[in-house]
Design a protein around this motif. Structure first.
Motif, mmCIF file in Angstrom:
data_model
loop_
_atom_site.group_PDB
_atom_site.id
_atom_site.type_symbol
_atom_site.label_atom_id
_atom_site.label_comp_id
_atom_site.label_asym_id
_atom_site.label_seq_id
_atom_site.Cartn_x
_atom_site.Cartn_y
_atom_site.Cartn_z
ATOM 1 N N ASP A 1 5.899 1.610 1.351
ATOM 2 C CA ASP A 1 6.467 2.518 0.347
ATOM 3 C C ASP A 1 7.971 2.683 0.558
ATOM 4 O OD1 ASP A 1 3.969 2.851 -0.752
ATOM 5 O OD2 ASP A 1 3.582 4.783 0.216
ATOM 6 N N GLU A 2 8.363 2.841 1.822
ATOM 7 C CA GLU A 2 9.790 2.991 2.121
ATOM 8 C C GLU A 2 10.541 1.715 1.760
ATOM 9 O OE1 GLU A 2 12.674 3.791 5.980
ATOM 10 O OE2 GLU A 2 10.560 4.310 6.091
ATOM 11 N N LEU A 3 9.952 0.570 2.096
ATOM 12 C CA LEU A 3 10.583 -0.710 1.775
ATOM 13 C C LEU A 3 10.706 -0.887 0.265
ATOM 14 C CD1 LEU A 3 11.660 -3.302 3.085
ATOM 15 C CD2 LEU A 3 9.362 -4.247 2.883
ATOM 16 N N ARG A 4 9.643 -0.512 -0.448
ATOM 17 C CA ARG A 4 9.665 -0.613 -1.909
ATOM 18 C C ARG A 4 10.757 0.294 -2.474
ATOM 19 N NH1 ARG A 4 4.641 1.025 -2.951
ATOM 20 N NH2 ARG A 4 3.813 -1.005 -2.438
ATOM 21 N N GLY A 5 10.849 1.523 -1.946
ATOM 22 C CA GLY A 5 11.880 2.448 -2.412
ATOM 23 C C GLY A 5 13.275 1.924 -2.126
ATOM 24 N N ASN A 6 13.467 1.389 -0.913
ATOM 25 C CA ASN A 6 14.782 0.831 -0.563
ATOM 26 C C ASN A 6 15.126 -0.360 -1.445
ATOM 27 O OD1 ASN A 6 15.138 2.721 1.428
ATOM 28 N ND2 ASN A 6 14.482 1.406 3.090
ATOM 29 N N ALA A 7 14.137 -1.199 -1.709
ATOM 30 C CA ALA A 7 14.378 -2.360 -2.573
ATOM 31 C C ALA A 7 14.745 -1.908 -3.986
ATOM 32 C CB ALA A 7 13.139 -3.258 -2.602
ATOM 33 N N LYS A 8 14.087 -0.870 -4.455
ATOM 34 C CA LYS A 8 14.378 -0.357 -5.800
ATOM 35 C C LYS A 8 15.805 0.196 -5.852
ATOM 36 C CE LYS A 8 12.370 2.580 -9.364
ATOM 37 N NZ LYS A 8 11.278 3.489 -9.710
ATOM 38 N N LYS A 9 16.173 0.962 -4.808
ATOM 39 C CA LYS A 9 17.531 1.512 -4.764
ATOM 40 C C LYS A 9 18.557 0.389 -4.704
ATOM 41 C CE LYS A 9 16.316 5.847 -2.466
ATOM 42 N NZ LYS A 9 16.384 6.590 -1.190
ATOM 43 N N GLU A 10 18.269 -0.617 -3.882
ATOM 44 C CA GLU A 10 19.207 -1.742 -3.753
ATOM 45 C C GLU A 10 19.326 -2.492 -5.073
ATOM 46 O OE1 GLU A 10 19.817 -5.742 -1.035
ATOM 47 O OE2 GLU A 10 18.500 -4.164 -0.328
ATOM 48 N N ALA A 11 18.192 -2.663 -5.756
ATOM 49 C CA ALA A 11 18.224 -3.339 -7.056
ATOM 50 C C ALA A 11 19.067 -2.540 -8.054
ATOM 51 C CB ALA A 11 16.801 -3.529 -7.584
ATOM 52 N N GLN A 12 18.921 -1.209 -8.026
ATOM 53 C CA GLN A 12 19.711 -0.378 -8.932
ATOM 54 C C GLN A 12 21.201 -0.489 -8.610
ATOM 55 O OE1 GLN A 12 17.858 3.437 -8.312
ATOM 56 N NE2 GLN A 12 16.369 3.137 -9.945
ATOM 57 N N LEU A 13 21.522 -0.516 -7.310
ATOM 58 C CA LEU A 13 22.926 -0.670 -6.926
ATOM 59 C C LEU A 13 23.476 -2.026 -7.374
ATOM 60 C CD1 LEU A 13 22.941 0.860 -3.318
ATOM 61 C CD2 LEU A 13 23.951 1.824 -5.379
ATOM 62 N N ILE A 14 22.668 -3.059 -7.233
ATOM 63 C CA ILE A 14 23.093 -4.397 -7.656
ATOM 64 C C ILE A 14 23.328 -4.420 -9.166
ATOM 65 C CG2 ILE A 14 22.299 -6.787 -7.921
ATOM 66 C CD1 ILE A 14 20.974 -6.479 -5.138
ATOM 67 N N VAL A 15 22.417 -3.795 -9.908
ATOM 68 C CA VAL A 15 22.571 -3.756 -11.373
ATOM 69 C C VAL A 15 23.834 -2.994 -11.750
ATOM 70 C CG1 VAL A 15 21.569 -2.782 -13.479
ATOM 71 C CG2 VAL A 15 20.130 -4.072 -11.907
ATOM 72 N N LYS A 16 24.075 -1.840 -11.084
ATOM 73 C CA LYS A 16 25.282 -1.061 -11.390
ATOM 74 C C LYS A 16 26.538 -1.867 -11.064
ATOM 75 C CE LYS A 16 23.418 3.589 -10.903
ATOM 76 N NZ LYS A 16 23.446 4.839 -10.120
ATOM 77 N N GLU A 17 26.513 -2.547 -9.920
ATOM 78 C CA GLU A 17 27.667 -3.366 -9.527
ATOM 79 C C GLU A 17 27.877 -4.493 -10.539
ATOM 80 O OE1 GLU A 17 30.949 -4.231 -7.371
ATOM 81 O OE2 GLU A 17 29.612 -2.540 -7.022
ATOM 82 N N ALA A 18 26.789 -5.121 -10.967
ATOM 83 C CA ALA A 18 26.897 -6.198 -11.960
ATOM 84 C C ALA A 18 27.445 -5.652 -13.282
ATOM 85 C CB ALA A 18 25.531 -6.848 -12.170
ATOM 86 N N GLU A 19 26.991 -4.465 -13.668
ATOM 87 C CA GLU A 19 27.497 -3.870 -14.912
ATOM 88 C C GLU A 19 28.989 -3.563 -14.791
ATOM 89 O OE1 GLU A 19 24.918 -0.504 -15.424
ATOM 90 O OE2 GLU A 19 23.380 -1.680 -16.460
ATOM 91 N N LYS A 20 29.407 -3.056 -13.621
ATOM 92 C CA LYS A 20 30.832 -2.787 -13.410
ATOM 93 C C LYS A 20 31.630 -4.081 -13.493
ATOM 94 C CE LYS A 20 30.397 1.262 -10.406
ATOM 95 N NZ LYS A 20 30.599 1.762 -9.029
ATOM 96 N N ASN A 21 31.123 -5.124 -12.836
ATOM 97 C CA ASN A 21 31.821 -6.415 -12.876
ATOM 98 C C ASN A 21 31.877 -6.958 -14.295
ATOM 99 O OD1 ASN A 21 32.404 -6.490 -10.152
ATOM 100 N ND2 ASN A 21 30.600 -7.669 -9.612
ATOM 101 N N ALA A 22 30.767 -6.812 -15.027
ATOM 102 C CA ALA A 22 30.745 -7.290 -16.411
ATOM 103 C C ALA A 22 31.758 -6.514 -17.252
ATOM 104 C CB ALA A 22 29.338 -7.144 -16.999
ATOM 105 N N ASP A 23 31.801 -5.192 -17.072
ATOM 106 C CA ASP A 23 32.781 -4.386 -17.814
ATOM 107 C C ASP A 23 34.204 -4.804 -17.459
ATOM 108 O OD1 ASP A 23 30.811 -2.961 -19.094
ATOM 109 O OD2 ASP A 23 30.913 -1.224 -17.744
ATOM 110 N N ARG A 24 34.448 -5.023 -16.169
ATOM 111 C CA ARG A 24 35.784 -5.431 -15.737
ATOM 112 C C ARG A 24 36.152 -6.783 -16.339
ATOM 113 N NH1 ARG A 24 37.228 -8.864 -12.224
ATOM 114 N NH2 ARG A 24 35.229 -8.950 -11.168
ATOM 115 N N ILE A 25 35.216 -7.725 -16.314
ATOM 116 C CA ILE A 25 35.479 -9.055 -16.870
ATOM 117 C C ILE A 25 35.739 -8.957 -18.376
ATOM 118 C CG2 ILE A 25 34.379 -11.278 -17.391
ATOM 119 C CD1 ILE A 25 32.998 -11.034 -14.618
#
Length: 161
Positions: A79-103
């Motif tokens: 459960d903890e691993l799943r939660g951490n993976a979900k948080k990491e995925a959300q961070l990756i998506v946010k970072e990708a969205e920021k990069n896309a906006d910047r580009i």
């Protein structure tokens, strides 16, 4: 205290007149001793088996408890691993969205800059064409003036015939 085979073996009965046949009583007591000893041995074996079974049961209970705890820990870890993976995925998506906006913003900025440069070049080309046309028209006027005709009819200076 229960009877032992030795108690039965050592038991003596008083004698009376017209009592039981001593040989039959002794044979019967011998049979009782043998049966009683067999029962005692069997009882000891059964007690040993019960003790061994209880030991095994205790061992298996410990294994079951350990396995239950292990499963709970594994579930919590999953459960903890799943939660951490979900948080990491959300961070990756946010970072990708920021990069896309910047580009996109960089591309829009460059596009605007290029559009302004194109407009500036068009203005400069228009000015250049207007000046070039004015120059050509001025030169054409000079060529069409009457003074050129008089130059054609004159004789060259310094050359005498």
């Amino acid at each position: 205290m229960p009877l032992t085979p030795l108690d039965i073996h050592n038991k003596e009965f008083s004698r009376r007149l017209r009592g039981y046949d001593e040989d039959q009583v002794n044979e019967f007591l011998d049979q009782i001793i043998k049966d009683y000893e067999a029962i005692i041995r069997e009882n000891k074996e059964l007690q040993n088996q019960v003790a061994a079974s209880q030991d095994k049961l205790g061992h298996f209970s410990n294994i079951e408890e350990t396995l239950s705890k292990t499963i709970i820990v594994a579930q919590e870890a999953a459960d903890e691993l799943r939660g951490n993976a979900k948080k990491e995925a959300q961070l990756i998506v946010k970072e990708a969205e920021k990069n896309a906006d910047r580009i996109i913003n960089d591309a829009l900025s460059k596009s605007r800059k290029v559009a302004l440069e194109v407009e500036e070049l068009k203005k400069q080309a228009t000015i250049y064409r207007a000046r070039f046309r004015a120059l050509i028209e001025t030169q054409m006027e000079l060529l069409t003036q009457d003074g050129w005709d008089s130059l054609d009819n004159r004789e060259p200076r310094g050359i005498e015939a």
